[in-house]
Design a protein around this motif. Sequence first.
Motif, PDB file in Angstrom:
ATOM      1  N   THR A  45       9.966  30.320  40.942  1.00  0.00           N
ATOM      2  CA  THR A  45       8.934  29.741  39.917  1.00  0.00           C
ATOM      3  C   THR A  45       8.064  28.674  40.525  1.00  0.00           C
ATOM      4  OG1 THR A  45      10.518  30.085  38.216  1.00  0.00           O
ATOM      5  CG2 THR A  45       8.821  28.777  37.599  1.00  0.00           C
ATOM      6  N   LEU A  46       8.924  27.822  41.197  1.00  0.00           N
ATOM      7  CA  LEU A  46       8.119  26.497  41.908  1.00  0.00           C
ATOM      8  C   LEU A  46       7.086  27.099  42.689  1.00  0.00           C
ATOM      9  CD1 LEU A  46      11.153  24.096  42.992  1.00  0.00           C
ATOM     10  CD2 LEU A  46       9.550  23.791  41.088  1.00  0.00           C
ATOM     11  N   GLN A  47       7.078  28.178  43.688  1.00  0.00           N
ATOM     12  CA  GLN A  47       6.147  28.672  44.436  1.00  0.00           C
ATOM     13  C   GLN A  47       4.996  29.146  43.660  1.00  0.00           C
ATOM     14  OE1 GLN A  47       5.041  31.980  45.448  1.00  0.00           O
ATOM     15  NE2 GLN A  47       3.730  31.309  46.830  1.00  0.00           N
ATOM     16  N   ARG A  48       5.165  30.152  42.567  1.00  0.00           N
ATOM     17  CA  ARG A  48       3.983  30.557  41.638  1.00  0.00           C
ATOM     18  C   ARG A  48       3.242  29.078  41.277  1.00  0.00           C
ATOM     19  NH1 ARG A  48       7.795  34.738  40.666  1.00  0.00           N
ATOM     20  NH2 ARG A  48       8.619  33.555  38.911  1.00  0.00           N
ATOM     21  N   GLN A  49       3.906  28.006  40.891  1.00  0.00           N
ATOM     22  CA  GLN A  49       3.367  26.868  40.362  1.00  0.00           C
ATOM     23  C   GLN A  49       2.584  26.052  41.391  1.00  0.00           C
ATOM     24  OE1 GLN A  49       6.793  24.938  38.599  1.00  0.00           O
ATOM     25  NE2 GLN A  49       6.639  26.045  36.704  1.00  0.00           N
ATOM     26  N   GLY A  50       2.949  26.446  42.655  1.00  0.00           N
ATOM     27  CA  GLY A  50       2.183  25.717  43.620  1.00  0.00           C
ATOM     28  C   GLY A  50       2.916  24.387  43.928  1.00  0.00           C
ATOM     29  N   ILE A  52       6.059  24.152  45.593  1.00  0.00           N
ATOM     30  CA  ILE A  52       6.400  24.580  47.161  1.00  0.00           C
ATOM     31  C   ILE A  52       5.340  25.902  47.628  1.00  0.00           C
ATOM     32  CG2 ILE A  52       8.757  23.659  46.890  1.00  0.00           C
ATOM     33  CD1 ILE A  52       9.864  26.523  46.753  1.00  0.00           C
ATOM     34  N   GLY A  53       5.368  25.643  48.848  1.00  0.00           N
ATOM     35  CA  GLY A  53       4.341  26.681  49.703  1.00  0.00           C
ATOM     36  C   GLY A  53       5.005  28.063  50.044  1.00  0.00           C
ATOM     37  N   PHE A  54       6.072  28.347  49.831  1.00  0.00           N
ATOM     38  CA  PHE A  54       6.684  29.630  49.942  1.00  0.00           C
ATOM     39  C   PHE A  54       8.229  29.539  49.794  1.00  0.00           C
ATOM     40  CE2 PHE A  54       8.627  31.893  53.967  1.00  0.00           C
ATOM     41  CZ  PHE A  54       7.971  33.208  53.943  1.00  0.00           C
ATOM     42  N   TYR A  55       8.774  30.583  49.580  1.00  0.00           N
ATOM     43  CA  TYR A  55      10.424  30.860  49.442  1.00  0.00           C
ATOM     44  C   TYR A  55      10.743  32.134  50.047  1.00  0.00           C
ATOM     45  CZ  TYR A  55      14.747  29.669  47.690  1.00  0.00           C
ATOM     46  OH  TYR A  55      16.076  29.409  47.788  1.00  0.00           O
ATOM     47  N   VAL A  56      11.822  32.025  50.639  1.00  0.00           N
ATOM     48  CA  VAL A  56      12.782  33.161  51.102  1.00  0.00           C
ATOM     49  C   VAL A  56      13.929  33.367  50.084  1.00  0.00           C
ATOM     50  CG1 VAL A  56      13.761  34.289  53.005  1.00  0.00           C
ATOM     51  CG2 VAL A  56      11.939  32.995  53.318  1.00  0.00           C
ATOM     52  N   PRO A  57      14.021  34.228  49.146  1.00  0.00           N
ATOM     53  CA  PRO A  57      15.348  34.022  48.309  1.00  0.00           C
ATOM     54  C   PRO A  57      16.354  35.000  48.814  1.00  0.00           C
ATOM     55  CG  PRO A  57      13.825  35.842  47.654  1.00  0.00           C
ATOM     56  CD  PRO A  57      13.064  35.215  48.663  1.00  0.00           C
ATOM     57  N   ALA A  58      17.550  34.611  48.613  1.00  0.00           N
ATOM     58  CA  ALA A  58      18.805  35.201  49.204  1.00  0.00           C
ATOM     59  C   ALA A  58      19.676  35.795  48.134  1.00  0.00           C
ATOM     60  CB  ALA A  58      19.720  34.075  49.962  1.00  0.00           C
ATOM     61  N   SER A  59      19.053  35.928  46.798  1.00  0.00           N
ATOM     62  CA  SER A  59      19.746  36.571  45.841  1.00  0.00           C
ATOM     63  C   SER A  59      20.361  37.837  45.953  1.00  0.00           C
ATOM     64  CB  SER A  59      18.822  36.715  44.646  1.00  0.00           C
ATOM     65  OG  SER A  59      18.897  35.388  44.118  1.00  0.00           O
ATOM     66  N   GLY A  60      21.612  38.099  45.930  1.00  0.00           N
ATOM     67  CA  GLY A  60      22.291  39.557  46.293  1.00  0.00           C
ATOM     68  C   GLY A  60      23.093  39.327  47.481  1.00  0.00           C
ATOM     69  N   GLN A  61      23.041  38.401  48.489  1.00  0.00           N
ATOM     70  CA  GLN A  61      23.704  37.865  49.411  1.00  0.00           C
ATOM     71  C   GLN A  61      24.541  36.760  49.340  1.00  0.00           C
ATOM     72  OE1 GLN A  61      19.354  39.604  51.676  1.00  0.00           O
ATOM     73  NE2 GLN A  61      21.058  38.219  52.735  1.00  0.00           N
ATOM     74  N   GLU A  62      24.844  36.292  48.299  1.00  0.00           N
ATOM     75  CA  GLU A  62      25.578  35.139  47.952  1.00  0.00           C
ATOM     76  C   GLU A  62      27.107  35.129  48.559  1.00  0.00           C
ATOM     77  OE1 GLU A  62      23.850  36.233  45.718  1.00  0.00           O
ATOM     78  OE2 GLU A  62      22.403  34.683  44.993  1.00  0.00           O
ATOM     79  N   ALA A  63      27.704  36.227  48.319  1.00  0.00           N
ATOM     80  CA  ALA A  63      29.211  36.494  48.466  1.00  0.00           C
ATOM     81  C   ALA A  63      29.346  36.509  50.043  1.00  0.00           C
ATOM     82  CB  ALA A  63      29.705  37.675  47.974  1.00  0.00           C
ATOM     83  N   ALA A  64      28.246  37.360  50.874  1.00  0.00           N
ATOM     84  CA  ALA A  64      28.469  37.443  52.146  1.00  0.00           C
ATOM     85  C   ALA A  64      28.515  35.979  52.706  1.00  0.00           C
ATOM     86  CB  ALA A  64      27.181  38.208  52.737  1.00  0.00           C
ATOM     87  N   GLN A  65      27.292  35.301  52.224  1.00  0.00           N
ATOM     88  CA  GLN A  65      26.927  34.013  52.952  1.00  0.00           C
ATOM     89  C   GLN A  65      28.140  33.049  52.655  1.00  0.00           C
ATOM     90  OE1 GLN A  65      23.146  32.927  52.009  1.00  0.00           O
ATOM     91  NE2 GLN A  65      22.027  34.559  52.791  1.00  0.00           N
ATOM     92  N   VAL A  66      28.598  32.846  51.356  1.00  0.00           N
ATOM     93  CA  VAL A  66      29.455  31.848  51.013  1.00  0.00           C
ATOM     94  C   VAL A  66      30.929  32.310  51.581  1.00  0.00           C
ATOM     95  CG1 VAL A  66      30.646  30.633  49.168  1.00  0.00           C
ATOM     96  CG2 VAL A  66      28.374  30.992  49.110  1.00  0.00           C
ATOM     97  N   GLY A  67      31.256  33.522  51.604  1.00  0.00           N
ATOM     98  CA  GLY A  67      32.497  34.105  52.179  1.00  0.00           C
ATOM     99  C   GLY A  67      32.607  33.954  53.659  1.00  0.00           C
ATOM    100  N   CYS A  68      31.579  34.156  54.232  1.00  0.00           N
ATOM    101  CA  CYS A  68      31.587  33.953  55.790  1.00  0.00           C
ATOM    102  C   CYS A  68      31.889  32.504  56.075  1.00  0.00           C
ATOM    103  CB  CYS A  68      30.418  34.409  56.277  1.00  0.00           C
ATOM    104  SG  CYS A  68      30.130  34.136  58.238  1.00  0.00           S
ATOM    105  N   ALA A  69      30.813  31.401  55.379  1.00  0.00           N
ATOM    106  CA  ALA A  69      30.952  30.129  55.639  1.00  0.00           C
ATOM    107  C   ALA A  69      32.465  29.647  55.467  1.00  0.00           C
ATOM    108  CB  ALA A  69      29.991  29.303  54.797  1.00  0.00           C
ATOM    109  N   ARG A  70      32.881  30.053  54.306  1.00  0.00           N
ATOM    110  CA  ARG A  70      34.317  29.593  53.947  1.00  0.00           C
ATOM    111  C   ARG A  70      35.272  29.936  55.000  1.00  0.00           C
ATOM    112  NH1 ARG A  70      36.473  26.425  49.798  1.00  0.00           N
ATOM    113  NH2 ARG A  70      34.720  25.922  48.596  1.00  0.00           N
TER     114      ARG A  70
END
Lengths: 361, 325
Positions: A45-50, A52-70
Motif C-alpha cells: 500500500t505504501l508503495q502505491r501511495q508513493g 516508499i519507492g519500491f517493495y519486494v514482498p515475501a508473502s508465502g515464504q515466511e515459514a521457509a525464512q523463519v524456520g531456517c533462521a530459527r
Amino acid sequence: MNSGASSTGTRSPPSAPAVSLTPAELLESYKTMVLSRATDERCLTLQRQGRIGFYVPASGQEAAQVGCARALSGDDWIFPAYREIGVALARGVSLERLFDQFIGNSGDLSKGRQMPNHYGFREQRFVTASSPIGTQITQAVGAAIAARRKRDPIVTVTFFGDGATSSNDFHAGLNFAGVYRAPTIFFCQNNQWAISLPREKQTRSATLAEKAHAYGFDGVVVDGTDLEAVYGAVATARARALAGQGPTLIEAQVYRFGPHSTSDDPHRYRTDAEVAHWKETDPVQRLKQRLSAAGQLDEPRDQMLWEAARGEVSRALEAAERRPPVEPASFFDDVFARPTPRLEAERAEFDALVQQGVVKP
Amino acid sequence: MTELTLVQAVNRGLAEAMRRDPNVLVLGEDVGVNGGVFRATDGLLKEFGEERVLDTPLSETGIVGTAIGMALYGLKPVAEIQFLDFIYPAFDQIVSELAKFRYRSGGQYPCPVVIRTPYGGGIKGGLYHSQSTEAYFCHTAGLKVVIPSTPADAKGLLLTAIQDEDPVMFLEPKRIYRSVSGEVPDGDVRVPFGRARLVRDGTDVSIFAYGAMVPVASEAADTLAAEGISAEVIDLRSLVPLDEAAAVASVEKTGRAVIVHEAARFCGFGAELAALLAEKALYSLKAPIARVTGYDTPFPYALEHLYLPNAARVAHAARETVRSG
C-alpha cells in the motif's frame, strides 16, 4: 524432526537431529511470520501511495525464512538476496531499522544508498544484499572457508531463489563448496516463478536440490510451507557442516503469493486459480492451525497478535517518516575508507554548487 | 636490498605479507603446486600450506566471489586471475560487489580484496593473452588500480595493496616480468598509492607512461636526448588514486605532453589524463597533447609489434609536439 524433508538422490539421507521447536518457540516463530506478512501488506500500500519507492514482498515464504533462521546460531553469517525480511526479523533486526531503509532516511544504516529491501545489518551478521542474482552464493562460500580458517564454529547460509540456480555464481559456489567442503548451507526458496519464468522453464532438472549431487554433496527438498520441516532440514545441514561433513543444498518449495516486486504484474504470466491453489497451503495459516491444534492459539489471541503486528508496523513507519533525510553530500562517503583527493575535489565542487544555489538539495 | 626480476619481487612481496599477517592468503588457478603459470606464487604452498595457498577450480567468478566472502569475514585474500583477458567471468563480482560493498552497506562491510593479474602485450599472446583493459576498472568507483613498472614498485605497491582497507586491482606487466630487474628493499618497505614516480627529469616535453610502457618511454627519451630534446618521463604507477598534481606540475614545466599506453586509444586512460591536463594546465600547453597508444582494434597476434607503442613512435610524437609549438 525432518519428516517434511526428503533426500533426492542415492546419497545417504541426512540423519534426523534430535531437535525440534518447543511450543514457545513455535509461537515466537508464528509472531515473526505474522509481522513479516503484516509488513508486506502495509508496504504494498505504501508503495502505491508513493511513501516508499519500491517493495519486494515475501508473502508465502515466511515459514521457509523463519524456520531456517530459527535453526541457526546468532553467530552464523547470512548472505541474503533481497526477499528475506522474515530472516531479518527472526535475527532480531528491528522493524524501525527496516523502515528507515525502505525510506532511505538518516537512520538507514546504508545511508539511503540502495532501493528498499537491499539492506544489511552487521550486528545481526546479515550481509548487505545487492540486486544481481546469485552473486552472494560464492561469497557465502568464501566466508565459510574464512570462518573455518579462523576456527570459528559457525556456518554461513546463503538465500536465493529458483531463478538463481541458473546463475554463474550458483554453479561456481556449489562447486567451490564441494571441493573445499565449506560449512555452507545453500538455502534455495523455490517460489516457482523467476519474475515471469516458471520453474519448469528454468531447468530440466526434476528438482533444484538434485543439482547438489553433481557437486558431490547432499541436496534436500523440503516443504517450505512447513516451519518445522524447514527447521529440521536446516538444523541437520548445520550439524553436518559443523561436523566437517560439508555443505548442503536445501530446496524449500514455496510459492510467491504476490508480485515479484511492486514493478511487476503477475497477471501477465500466471492465473488466479494457480495462486488460489497455493494459498490453500499458506504457511501462516498452516502454523496457526498447528498452534491451535496444540492449544497454543485461539481466534481471539490470533486477532490480538495481528493487531499488535499491525500496530508495530505503523509505529515503525511513523518513526521512520519523522526521521530526517540523509545529508545531501553524504553520497560522497564510503567509496573508500578515506576519500581520494579527487573525491574531495568533487565534493567541494558539489558544495559550491549548493552554496551558489545551482543545485537545490 | 636484493637484485630481483619484477615477477620475483611480486613473489617476495606475497611471502613478506604472508609472514607478517596470518590472515593473508592467496587463491587462484595453478597458484599452489604449480606456483602460478608465471611462477609469481612459487614456493608459497610449501611455506604456508594448503589453508593459505588455495588452488581453485577454473572459475574466475568463483575465485573473486570467494575472495570477497573471505574479506568480509576478516581475512586478507590476494586472488590471482591468470590473465587479465580472463577476468570477465568475474566482472560482475568486481564491479557489482567488490567495488560497492563498503558503499552499499554504509561502511558496515569493508571488502579489502587484492586482485593480482598479469596484463599487456608483447609476449606473442594474441587476442586473449595481451590486452590492457585497465580503463574498465578505473571507471568503476570503489576500486583502486595500480600498475608497477619496476621490481621495487612491484613489491612495495603490492605490500601497500595488501595493507589497504579497500579493494585493489594490481595489474602486472607480464612483458617485463623477467626482462626488467633491479634492487628491491628487503622487508616490509611499502610504496604509497597516489604518487607518480619521476623516472627522468626533463624540460621540453612530459612523457606519461605506466607498466611495460615505462621502459619504452625511457628509451624514447634517450633517443630524444641525443637530438637535443629534454624529455621528462613520469611513471604514473597508481591510476586510481591518480597523482594529478604531479601530472599538472610536469606539464606546467615542460608545456608539452605525450601520453603512452598499450590499451586502445578511445576512452583509454590517456583520454582521462588528457582531459585533466586540458582542465588544469591548458594555459601551460604550447602544443596539442599527443597520445601514443594501441589502436582501436582487437589485439593482433602476428602484427603485435606494429600495434604496440614503441620507442620510435613515442619519440616521433614527442618531436612533433616540440616542432608544433
